[in-house]
Design a protein around this motif. Structure first.
Motif, PDB file in Angstrom:
ATOM      1  N   PHE A 370       0.837  -1.202   0.000  1.00 24.60           N
ATOM      2  CA  PHE A 370       0.000   0.000   0.000  1.00 24.60           C
ATOM      3  C   PHE A 370       0.872   1.252   0.000  1.00 24.60           C
ATOM      4  N   ASN A 371       2.077   1.166   0.587  1.00 19.04           N
ATOM      5  CA  ASN A 371       2.987   2.313   0.651  1.00 19.04           C
ATOM      6  C   ASN A 371       3.874   2.437  -0.578  1.00 19.04           C
ATOM      7  N   GLY A 372       3.666   1.570  -1.578  1.00 23.05           N
ATOM      8  CA  GLY A 372       4.434   1.672  -2.809  1.00 23.05           C
ATOM      9  C   GLY A 372       5.666   0.797  -2.871  1.00 23.05           C
ATOM     10  N   SER A 373       5.840  -0.098  -1.902  1.00 24.06           N
ATOM     11  CA  SER A 373       6.997  -0.998  -1.923  1.00 24.06           C
ATOM     12  C   SER A 373       6.608  -2.311  -2.598  1.00 24.06           C
ATOM     13  N   SER A 374       7.603  -3.168  -2.825  1.00 28.00           N
ATOM     14  CA  SER A 374       7.344  -4.511  -3.335  1.00 28.00           C
ATOM     15  C   SER A 374       8.041  -5.505  -2.419  1.00 28.00           C
ATOM     16  N   GLY A 375       7.582  -6.733  -2.375  1.00 26.60           N
ATOM     17  CA  GLY A 375       8.270  -7.752  -1.597  1.00 26.60           C
ATOM     18  C   GLY A 375       7.624  -8.047  -0.257  1.00 26.60           C
ATOM     19  N   ASP A 414      12.792   5.481   5.681  1.00 29.28           N
ATOM     20  CA  ASP A 414      13.275   6.833   5.412  1.00 29.28           C
ATOM     21  C   ASP A 414      13.255   7.124   3.908  1.00 29.28           C
ATOM     22  N   ASP A 415      13.658   6.150   3.110  1.00 34.80           N
ATOM     23  CA  ASP A 415      13.606   6.328   1.649  1.00 34.80           C
ATOM     24  C   ASP A 415      12.176   6.604   1.191  1.00 34.80           C
ATOM     25  N   LEU A 416      11.235   5.836   1.700  1.00 33.55           N
ATOM     26  CA  LEU A 416       9.839   5.970   1.259  1.00 33.55           C
ATOM     27  C   LEU A 416       9.245   7.316   1.646  1.00 33.55           C
ATOM     28  N   VAL A 417       9.420   7.704   2.923  1.00 33.95           N
ATOM     29  CA  VAL A 417       8.719   8.902   3.400  1.00 33.95           C
ATOM     30  C   VAL A 417       9.481  10.191   3.122  1.00 33.95           C
ATOM     31  N   THR A 418      10.767  10.079   2.746  1.00 30.61           N
ATOM     32  CA  THR A 418      11.568  11.273   2.476  1.00 30.61           C
ATOM     33  C   THR A 418      11.776  11.496   0.979  1.00 30.61           C
ATOM     34  N   LYS A 419      12.049  10.409   0.253  1.00 29.89           N
ATOM     35  CA  LYS A 419      12.329  10.517  -1.178  1.00 29.89           C
ATOM     36  C   LYS A 419      11.126  10.116  -2.032  1.00 29.89           C
ATOM     37  N   GLY A 420      10.223   9.321  -1.455  1.00 31.98           N
ATOM     38  CA  GLY A 420       9.087   8.830  -2.224  1.00 31.98           C
ATOM     39  C   GLY A 420       9.528   7.759  -3.200  1.00 31.98           C
ATOM     40  N   CYS A 421       8.620   7.312  -4.063  1.00 32.10           N
ATOM     41  CA  CYS A 421       8.967   6.319  -5.081  1.00 32.10           C
ATOM     42  C   CYS A 421       8.017   6.470  -6.266  1.00 32.10           C
ATOM     43  N   ASN A 422       8.578   6.393  -7.455  1.00 28.19           N
ATOM     44  CA  ASN A 422       7.783   6.482  -8.681  1.00 28.19           C
ATOM     45  C   ASN A 422       7.528   5.122  -9.292  1.00 28.19           C
ATOM     46  N   GLU A 423       7.964   4.088  -8.621  1.00 29.31           N
ATOM     47  CA  GLU A 423       7.782   2.702  -9.042  1.00 29.31           C
ATOM     48  C   GLU A 423       7.841   1.845  -7.794  1.00 29.31           C
ATOM     49  N   PRO A 424       7.373   0.588  -7.845  1.00 28.25           N
ATOM     50  CA  PRO A 424       7.447  -0.249  -6.645  1.00 28.25           C
ATOM     51  C   PRO A 424       8.873  -0.309  -6.087  1.00 28.25           C
ATOM     52  N   TYR A 425       9.001   0.063  -4.804  1.00 33.27           N
ATOM     53  CA  TYR A 425      10.311   0.179  -4.151  1.00 33.27           C
ATOM     54  C   TYR A 425      10.789  -1.188  -3.684  1.00 33.27           C
ATOM     55  N   ARG A 426      12.022  -1.512  -4.042  1.00 35.16           N
ATOM     56  CA  ARG A 426      12.629  -2.754  -3.586  1.00 35.16           C
ATOM     57  C   ARG A 426      13.885  -2.428  -2.791  1.00 35.16           C
TER      58      ARG A 426
END
Length: 619
Positions: A370-375, A414-426
């Motif tokens: 839901f937060n844009g990550s994968s795995g 920190d990567d997710l909430v500070t830098k965001g992601c334009n694709e599923p984050y791994r």
């Protein structure tokens, strides 16, 4: 008609890997907790890889275990093959990976939820969510109404899920389970910034139709390392995996039919994962490559299904069968479940705090895909942090935040909430600037103190860690004092391993520091070596060999934490801070960083902007 069902401290929506850890953490911290799932038989499901761990992901699982999470213990209970990847590289990137019996894993996790005091597991679809005073109201498809102080959204790939196979598209969650329809509309009403991401999964095939004699065999480690630091008897290797390759015929069939892929026809709008592309994406993007490897992995001990890792696809079913049968060992393959792509709604994680709570919606948390990550591993780690913080908030306690220097979990969030992601984050080891400190072998040393302080690591387990630390310290002192005298035997071994022979007595610690040598090689010459656990010797050897590098990274961490402790008030008005550039004001107002350290990592915030902020805070 609506009816009031019950009230809880914490409500978790979704019982995948994120939801499980969130619910368990909340309940174990003493909160009355409920976890909702669309299908009770899909708790802890593995719709993609039947595996846990892998490069950097193994780090996440061991860190989660050190904090008091469940995934590592469950993986050890259901592992059928285990090995450490990247053995040819340094210890910073060693990564444990286990092939899992996926049905047994789901059963284990479901039973764990059922047994946990203060936790209720319910099969219900949440279709509405809104705030009423200080509480959240959740409404099910059957009009049951629940109230909760805090809510964790762990919806995975179910939110408005759509399956794509060729030109066919239909609403569905993974593995043919119903999608979550309606909840996205409720989230949009809350002004939650949703977007569409996409992921995929390969075919599952029948073992009897696979010619394994034509493939390369991949066995597990002879000496198995468990995920959980509490596992006393390591799991056994009960299965093997295989490897084979695509070829020019595979490539031709895919390219001849590329227009039939929804990825290239424009049907799929969602953004897919860069680091786990479909086979058609690999063929197009890496056209110069003559072949791509794929792994044939068992899905369990009591099934003939095998998973084709590296072959996810959304091409039509007939094309999938055609290109699979060009591959060595799969010439007569029988497909049991075809590959598919799935598109789903997820949130822009820049809307979240480091606690994974929404900045503008107190008491609401996001976790996992839901937060844009994968795995699975990234999901479980976030679920744990969200569940802990939901419980602490419900109890009126201070939040739990992991920084980048503490863990891969802290880096991930920190990567997710500070830098965001334009694709599923791994997660990858290269994402951490402190990876020599954040090894999988020392996760218990780094994090078990925090887990114990939270109340999720027992006194008994924490005392065992203290004993381990004492043994490590004593062994370091021993090898620094012990002198190895020159002899023909040791000199022949030293020359054999490409290092200088001894002409005078040398401390054992100095021999261990030599890159060509190890504890194991020096065993015959260390006759009074104490009988200690392997992980004690491992810690001593790493600390000795990499002491200079470790010292340098510790200094870097100290500098980073100097900025992390400078907390920024939540109510700061960046528009009133004279000297900030316009872009910096926009980014800071959107992300609302927790500290100067986090602010310094925001894209578009310059060192000059940080200096202005520091002066403003000092005033």
């Amino acid at each position: 008609m609506e009816f009031y069902a019950d009230s809880f401290d914490t409500a978790v929506i979704g019982a995948g890997h994120a939801g499980i850890e969130a619910a368990l953490a909340s309940a174990r911290l003493g909160c009355k907790t409920v976890i909702f799932t669309i299908n009770m038989d899909s708790v802890g499901n593995m719709p993609c890889n039947p595996s846990i761990g892998g490069t950097s992901k193994g780090h996440l699982v061991r860190e989660l275990d050190a904090l008091g999470g469940e995934m590592g213990i469950a993986a050890d209970h259901t592992s059928i093959q285990s090995r450490i990847l990247n053995r040819g590289k340094g210890p910073a990137v060693y990564s444990l990976r286990a092939q899992i019996d996926r049905r047994e894993y789901g059963k284990y996790m479901k039973h764990t939820l059922e047994k946990t005091e203060g936790l209720q597991l319910k099969q219900s679809e949440i279709v509405d969510l809104y705030k009423d005073g200080d509480e959240w109201v959740l409404k099910t498809k059957l009009d049951a109404v629940y109230r909760a102080k805090c809510v964790v959204l762990a919806t995975g790939t179910f939110l408005n899920g759509k399956i794509y196979v060729g030109d066919k598209c239909y609403s569905s969650g993974p593995d043919g389970v119903f999608p979550a329809i309606g909840l996205s509309d409720a989230l949009l009403k809350l002004n939650i910034p949703l977007r569409r991401f996409k992921t995929g999964t390969p075919s599952r095939v029948n073992r009897r139709s696979v010619d394994i004699d034509k493939m390369e065999i991949q066995k597990g480690d002879e000496k198995v390392t468990p995920f959980s630091f509490s596992t006393e008897i390591p799991p056994e290797n009960k299965a093997v995996c295989y490897m084979t390759y695509t070829n020019e015929d595979t490539k031709k069939i895919i390219l001849d039919n590329i227009s039939r892929s929804p990825l290239y026809s424009g049907m799929i709008e969602g953004v897919g994962p860069r680091y786990c592309p479909s086979i058609e994406d690999k063929i197009v993007r890496f056209s110069e490559k003559q072949r791509h490897q794929l792994f044939v992995e068992p899905c369990g001990l009591d099934t003939e299904e095998m998973y084709l890792q590296g072959m996810s696809s959304s091409l039509p079913e007939d094309v999938q069968l055609a290109f699979l049968r060009t591959i060595k060992g799969l010439e007569h393959v029988e497909v049991m479940r075809n590959a598919y792509a799935i598109e789903y709604d997820c949130v822009d994680p820049l809307a979240l705090r480091p606690t994974l709570e929404f900045i503008s919606l107190p008491g609401l948390y996001g976790a996992g895909q839901f937060n844009g990550s994968s795995g699975y591993e990234e999901a479980a780690a976030q679920g744990f942090v969200a569940g802990v913080n939901a419980a602490l908030k419900a109890q009126g306690k201070e939040p739990f935040i992991l920084d980048r220097a503490s863990s891969y979990i802290g880096t991930l969030i920190d990567d997710l909430v500070t830098k965001g992601c334009n694709e599923p984050y791994r997660m990858m080891t290269s994402r951490s600037e402190y990876r020599l400190l954040l090894r999988q072998d020392n996760a218990d040393i780094r994090l078990s103190g925090m887990g114990h302080e939270l109340g999720l690591i027992s006194d008994e387990r924490y005392e065992k860690l203290q004993t381990k630390l004492k043994l490590i310290d004593e062994e370091k002192q021993r090898v620094e004092k012990k002198v190895i005298a020159p002899s023909d035997n040791i000199n022949s071994v030293l020359i054999e391993h490409g290092t200088a022979p001894l002409t005078t007595g040398v401390k054992l610690a100095d021999l261990i520091r030599r890159p060509q040598l190890s504890y194991e090689i020096l065993t015959p010459f260390d006759i009074d070596r104490p009988d200690l656990p392997d992980d004690v010797f491992e810690q001593v050897e790493i600390d000795l060999k990499y002491a200079g590098y470790i010292k340098r990274q510790i200094a870097q961490v100290a500098e980073m934490r100097r900025l992390e402790v400078k907390i920024i008030p939540e109510n700061i008005d960046y528009n009133s801070v004279v000297g900030l550039r316009l872009e910096a004001r926009e980014k800071l107002n959107k992300i609302r960083p927790h500290s100067i350290g986090q602010a310094s990592r925001i894209s578009g915030v310059s060192p000059a902007d940080i200096s202005v902020l520091l002066i403003y805070l000092k005033k």
